[in-house]
Write an enzyme that holds these catalytic residues in place. Structure first.
Site, PDB file in Angstrom:
ATOM      1  N   ARG A 258       0.811  -1.288   0.088  1.00 41.69           N
ATOM      2  CA  ARG A 258      -0.225  -0.133  -0.218  1.00 41.69           C
ATOM      3  C   ARG A 258       0.902   1.455   0.049  1.00 41.69           C
ATOM      4  O   ARG A 258       1.551   1.571   0.973  1.00 41.69           O
ATOM      5  CB  ARG A 258      -0.730  -0.087   1.218  1.00 41.69           C
ATOM      6  CG  ARG A 258      -2.210   1.008   1.351  1.00 41.69           C
ATOM      7  CD  ARG A 258      -2.702   0.949   2.780  1.00 41.69           C
ATOM      8  NE  ARG A 258      -1.765   1.854   3.361  1.00 41.69           N
ATOM      9  CZ  ARG A 258      -1.822   1.837   4.743  1.00 41.69           C
ATOM     10  NH1 ARG A 258      -2.539   1.237   5.476  1.00 41.69           N
ATOM     11  NH2 ARG A 258      -0.826   2.645   5.596  1.00 41.69           N
ATOM     12  N   HIS A 262      -3.647   4.709   4.490  1.00 45.10           N
ATOM     13  CA  HIS A 262      -4.743   4.093   4.515  1.00 45.10           C
ATOM     14  C   HIS A 262      -5.928   4.536   3.406  1.00 45.10           C
ATOM     15  O   HIS A 262      -6.726   3.893   2.668  1.00 45.10           O
ATOM     16  CB  HIS A 262      -5.276   3.476   5.911  1.00 45.10           C
ATOM     17  CG  HIS A 262      -6.524   2.689   5.831  1.00 45.10           C
ATOM     18  ND1 HIS A 262      -6.757   1.450   5.448  1.00 45.10           N
ATOM     19  CD2 HIS A 262      -7.746   3.195   6.044  1.00 45.10           C
ATOM     20  CE1 HIS A 262      -7.911   1.137   5.385  1.00 45.10           C
ATOM     21  NE2 HIS A 262      -8.675   2.192   5.951  1.00 45.10           N
ATOM     22  N   TYR A 271       3.275   6.012  11.318  1.00 43.43           N
ATOM     23  CA  TYR A 271       3.734   4.613  12.061  1.00 43.43           C
ATOM     24  C   TYR A 271       4.653   3.700  11.055  1.00 43.43           C
ATOM     25  O   TYR A 271       4.795   2.424  11.344  1.00 43.43           O
ATOM     26  CB  TYR A 271       2.343   3.986  12.385  1.00 43.43           C
ATOM     27  CG  TYR A 271       1.150   3.811  11.277  1.00 43.43           C
ATOM     28  CD1 TYR A 271       1.427   3.008  10.120  1.00 43.43           C
ATOM     29  CD2 TYR A 271       0.102   4.719  11.165  1.00 43.43           C
ATOM     30  CE1 TYR A 271       0.668   2.896   9.058  1.00 43.43           C
ATOM     31  CE2 TYR A 271      -0.606   4.516  10.108  1.00 43.43           C
ATOM     32  CZ  TYR A 271      -0.525   3.746   9.044  1.00 43.43           C
ATOM     33  OH  TYR A 271      -1.246   3.756   7.998  1.00 43.43           O
TER      34      TYR A 271
HETATM   35  C1  LIG Z   1     -15.029  -5.717  11.011  1.00 41.38           C
HETATM   36  C2  LIG Z   1     -14.278  -4.428  10.734  1.00 41.38           C
HETATM   37  N1  LIG Z   1     -13.514  -3.975  11.563  1.00 41.38           N
HETATM   38  C3  LIG Z   1     -12.676  -2.609  11.318  1.00 41.38           C
HETATM   39  C4  LIG Z   1     -12.764  -2.153  10.325  1.00 41.38           C
HETATM   40  C5  LIG Z   1     -11.864  -0.650  10.251  1.00 41.38           C
HETATM   41  N2  LIG Z   1     -10.950  -0.863   9.217  1.00 41.38           N
HETATM   42  C6  LIG Z   1     -11.136  -0.347   8.146  1.00 41.38           C
HETATM   43  S1  LIG Z   1      -9.895  -0.933   7.117  1.00 41.38           S
HETATM   44  C7  LIG Z   1      -9.072  -1.771   8.206  1.00 41.38           C
HETATM   45  C8  LIG Z   1      -7.990  -2.365   7.717  1.00 41.38           C
HETATM   46  C9  LIG Z   1      -7.780  -3.383   6.679  1.00 41.38           C
HETATM   47  O1  LIG Z   1      -6.931  -3.972   6.297  1.00 41.38           O
HETATM   48  P1  LIG Z   1      -6.721  -5.025   5.100  1.00 41.38           P
HETATM   49  O2  LIG Z   1      -7.706  -5.993   5.434  1.00 41.38           O
HETATM   50  O3  LIG Z   1      -5.334  -5.444   5.202  1.00 41.38           O
HETATM   51  O4  LIG Z   1      -7.015  -4.478   3.971  1.00 41.38           O
HETATM   52  P2  LIG Z   1      -6.332  -2.979   3.125  1.00 41.38           P
HETATM   53  O5  LIG Z   1      -7.083  -1.652   4.001  1.00 41.38           O
HETATM   54  O6  LIG Z   1      -5.038  -2.809   3.597  1.00 41.38           O
HETATM   55  O7  LIG Z   1      -6.478  -2.897   1.664  1.00 41.38           O
HETATM   56  C10 LIG Z   1      -9.820  -1.559   9.213  1.00 41.38           C
HETATM   57  C11 LIG Z   1      -9.137  -2.008  10.516  1.00 41.38           C
HETATM   58  C12 LIG Z   1     -13.566  -2.520   9.364  1.00 41.38           C
HETATM   59  N3  LIG Z   1     -13.885  -1.691   8.404  1.00 41.38           N
HETATM   60  N4  LIG Z   1     -14.413  -3.622   9.565  1.00 41.38           N
END
Ligand SMILES: Cc1ncc(C[n+]2csc(CCOP(=O)(O)OP(=O)(O)O)c2C)c(N)n1
Ligand SMILES: [Mg+2]
Lengths: 368, 324
Positions: A258, A262, A271
């Site tokens: 990434r 985010h 971080y």
């Molecule tokens: C069930 C849930 N918990 C927390 C969140 C908050 N949240 C949004 S994106 C994220 C991280 C997701 O990481 P990843 O699955 O690696 O996907 P990326 O964003 O890196 O594409 C979090 C914790 C959420 N959307 N859904």
């Protein structure tokens, strides 16, 4: 089982012997153009957010090969259960730009009627199922849709996306488990971009790789260089073929990065190390693919400049139209809760309409 | 006293209790180095180390399940769920396990844990970053449900929640995390659970509200006052167990009541307040008890400002207690 990562594109656009998927020139150009467009789309989206014209944006910067390369082997009749970081798929499959941009604004013209935050598209015209924020929920749904196609003896293939973080969700387990038990025609794409907001992938699992989890569920788990569009394409073509032939599900781990924060609400510099970013920047998927195309005389700087300009013009025009389209009318809030609004909803709609009110009055900013 | 935001007060409460009691641990997604997506846990990992403030895998079910295990074993876990909208994978652990541990073991095992989570709308967060689902938890015996509306209450109630012997859902109105500031006592500060607060005294109509809605009701009350109507605002602060007296005595005085909440109207917390009033003080009522709430739709993105109760809807609700 191996933790090896399949790579095809080497330095300076050279390919590993015998591994080139031998795509046609047109196909190669289409993939490249889509990746370039996805990046431009993301740049514009973030800019609009920074300008305060839309409330939120989330980029796929650095992950263009991962999602464009994996989606490309899918047929028009195949289905996607996406996450929120695959903007190239609607572009690849010819979704209307106006629909995408109207969704950002939550304005009329958005197929989902302004109901969701930016980048949570629903695009039935391209078999792209409504995106949800809760992580992982689409994984078991994709397995279920694939089970249905199998029951109906249809040869549709399903592809679902999730991140490294998504592998920790309940639905990752449920989805892979069901898909394997029923040999459902689904391809699970884990885009391992190393981060789940501020949490590194090493905090999601004690396993050495994400792909190895698939093996325990009873399906192949393949690791591929997610910044190498040819490798991703090749692996996913095989997975899609397996699914279509009735050989069951596959999980593909695209090892990528990434490159941005985010989302518009996050600041990754708080971080993670700049050094890590610099290392991955050397492996920018668009640059690597461009070197390959140049080597094969399929790329010129003029061609890319032209393609970029044309897309920017289209995008600007779409943004202009979307911004002017205005919010959905107030009564539309009560539509689509059910097929027919309940008596209570009708009464509430009448009450709100009698009060009136400005639909475009803003009450805040998404602070996160 | 220190002037703080509500968010700052939440942070201060955790830091204070972590200093006081080494059984207190704070964990959840992004709470470590990043200090939480809203910043509620900033500085805790630096001060207390990674054993006492740590990031977890992305699993709400895991966060709550492991939290329950820690609590049963004698710790004081404070688990953060990043947004209340994402709590559902943990629903089973909360309603079947945390809420029932004491009862089903005849009191042999208990679950003194706090589940903190930002909730509510008004931040352009769409469906999944805006919902107010307090009623699900209020409907589960064994859970306490607490919602602060000021920085001082946030600190005092969170400390009380951490010290409580039962599981507490501590829901934080994210819309006012940074917009509401106030004086907060330094160090030790406890606001007992199950004690409401009269936010503003008045004589003409009682308005019951909690969380971010308290502040919208205050604006409404200012406006009503200009029109010669004095609203009394009561903030229960703890939804379960409820301070019934503070509401009933206010309604006895004013003879009227409007309940304001952001959640969908049907089967929301306001229904409980209305039923309580109907059961206990109906003879004092001079008009219907009115609910001003979110509509019975999922939380909409583009039309958020029309979905949320606002001053004019509150005043219109007050009017309905007079003319009906
Ligand atoms: C069930 C849930 N918990 C927390 C969140 C908050 N949240 C949004 S994106 C994220 C991280 C997701 O990481 P990843 O699955 O690696 O996907 P990326 O964003 O890196 O594409 C979090 C914790 C959420 N959307 N859904
Ligand atoms: Mg990730």
């Amino acid at each position: 089982m191996t933790s090896e990562v399949l790579t095809i594109l080497e330095k300076d656009g050279k390919v590993q012997k015998g591994k080139d998927p031998n795509l046609s020139d047109d196909r190669l150009r289409l993939l490249f153009a889509t990746m370039v467009k996805a990046r431009i789309l993301d740049e514009r989206g973030l800019t609009l957010q920074r300008q305060g014209r839309i409330g939120f944006y989330l980029q796929a910067l650095g992950q263009e090969a991962s999602h464009v390369g994996s989606a490309a082997p899918m047929l028009d009749s195949d289905w996607f259960f996406p996450a929120y970081r695959q903007p190239g798929i609607p572009l690849l499959r010819g979704a209307e730009l106006d629909q995408i941009v109207c969704e950002w604004f939550g304005h009329q013209g958005d197929p989902s009627k302004g109901r969701q935050m930016p980048v949570h598209y629903s695009l039935r015209s391209i078999n792209f199922v409504s995106i949800s924020s809760p992580i992982g929920t689409q994984i078991s749904q994709a397995a279920g849709a694939a089970m249905a196609a199998k029951i109906r003896k249809e040869d549709t293939v399903f592809m679902t996306y999730f991140g490294d973080g998504g592998t920790s969700s309940n639905d990752f387990h449920a989805g892979l488990n069901f898909a394997a038990v029923y040999k459902a025609p689904v391809v699970f794409i884990c885009e391992n971009n190393q981060w789940a907001i501020s949490v590194p992938a090493s905090r999601q699992t004690g396993s050495e790789t994400m792909a190895q989890k698939a093996v325990a569920y009873g399906m192949p788990g393949i690791r591929v260089d997610g910044n190498d569009v040819l490798a991703v394409y090749r692996v996913c073509q095989e997975a899609v073929d397996r699914a279509r032939k009735g050989e069951g599900p596959t999980m593909v781990e695209t090892v990528t990065y990434r490159m941005g924060s985010h989302s518009s609400s996050d600041d990754a510099s708080r971080y993670r190390d700049e050094e890590e970013y610099e290392r991955w920047k050397q492996r920018d998927p668009i640059v690597r693919f461009q070197e390959y195309l140049a080597r094969r005389k399929l790329w010129t700087a003029e061609w890319q400049a032209e393609l970029e300009q044309e897309f920017k013009d289209q995008l600007n025009a779409a943004i202009k139209r979307a911004e002017a389209a205005g919010k959905p009318e107030l009564g539309s809030m009560f539509d689509d809760v059910y097929l027919k609004p309940s008596a209570q909803l009708l009464a509430q709609r009448t009450q709100l309409q009698s009060l009136g009110g400005a639909a475009d009055e803003e009450i805040g900013e998404f602070p996160l | 006293m220190a002037n703080m935001t509500l968010l700052g007060a939440v942070n201060d409460a955790m830091a204070t209790e972590m200093r006081n009691d080494d059984r207190v641990v704070v964990f959840g997604e992004d709470v470590g180095k990043k200090g939480g997506v809203f910043g509620a846990t900033v500085g805790l990992q630096d001060e207390f180390g990674t054993d006492r403030c740590f990031d977890t895998p992305l699993s709400e079910c895991g966060i709550i399940g492991t939290g329950i295990g820690m609590a049963v074993y004698g710790m004081r876990p404070v688990a953060e769920i990043q947004f209340l909208d994402f709590i559902y994978p943990a629903f089973d652990q909360i309603v079947s396990e945390a809420a029932k541990m004491r009862y089903r073991s005849g009191g042999e095992y208990t679950c003194p844990m706090v589940i903190r989570s930002p909730y509510g709308g008004g931040i352009r967060g769409g469906h999944y970053h805006s919902q107010s689902s307090e009623a699900y938890f209020c409907h589960t015996p064994g859970l306490k449900v607490v919602i602060p509306s000021t920085p001082a209450d946030a600190k005092g109630l969170l400390i009380a929640s951490i010290r409580d012997e039962d599981p507490v859902m501590f829901l934080e109105p994210k819309r006012i995390y940074r917009t509401v500031k106030g004086e907060v006592p330094e160090g030790e500060h406890v606001v007992p659970l199950s004690k409401g607060r009269v936010v503003r005294e008045g004589t003409d109509c009682t308005v019951v509200a909690y969380g971010a809605m308290v502040h919208i009701c205050e604006q409404a009350a200012e406006q009503a006052a200009k029109q010669g109507r004095n609203l009394e605002i009561v903030d229960p602060r703890t939804l379960v167990p409820l301070d019934e007296d503070i509401i009933l005595s206010s309604v006895k005085k004013t003879g009227r009541c409007v309940v304001v909440y952001e959640a969908p109207k049907t089967c929301g917390y306001g229904a409980e307040i209305a039923a309580l009033i109907a059961e206990q003080v109906i003879e004092y009522l001079e008009g219907p008890v009115v609910r001003v709430a979110g509509f019975d739709t999922p939380f909409p993105y583009a039309l958020e400002n029309l979905y949320m109760p606002d001053v004019r809807r509150i005043l219109e609700g007050v009017q309905r207690t007079f003319t009906w």
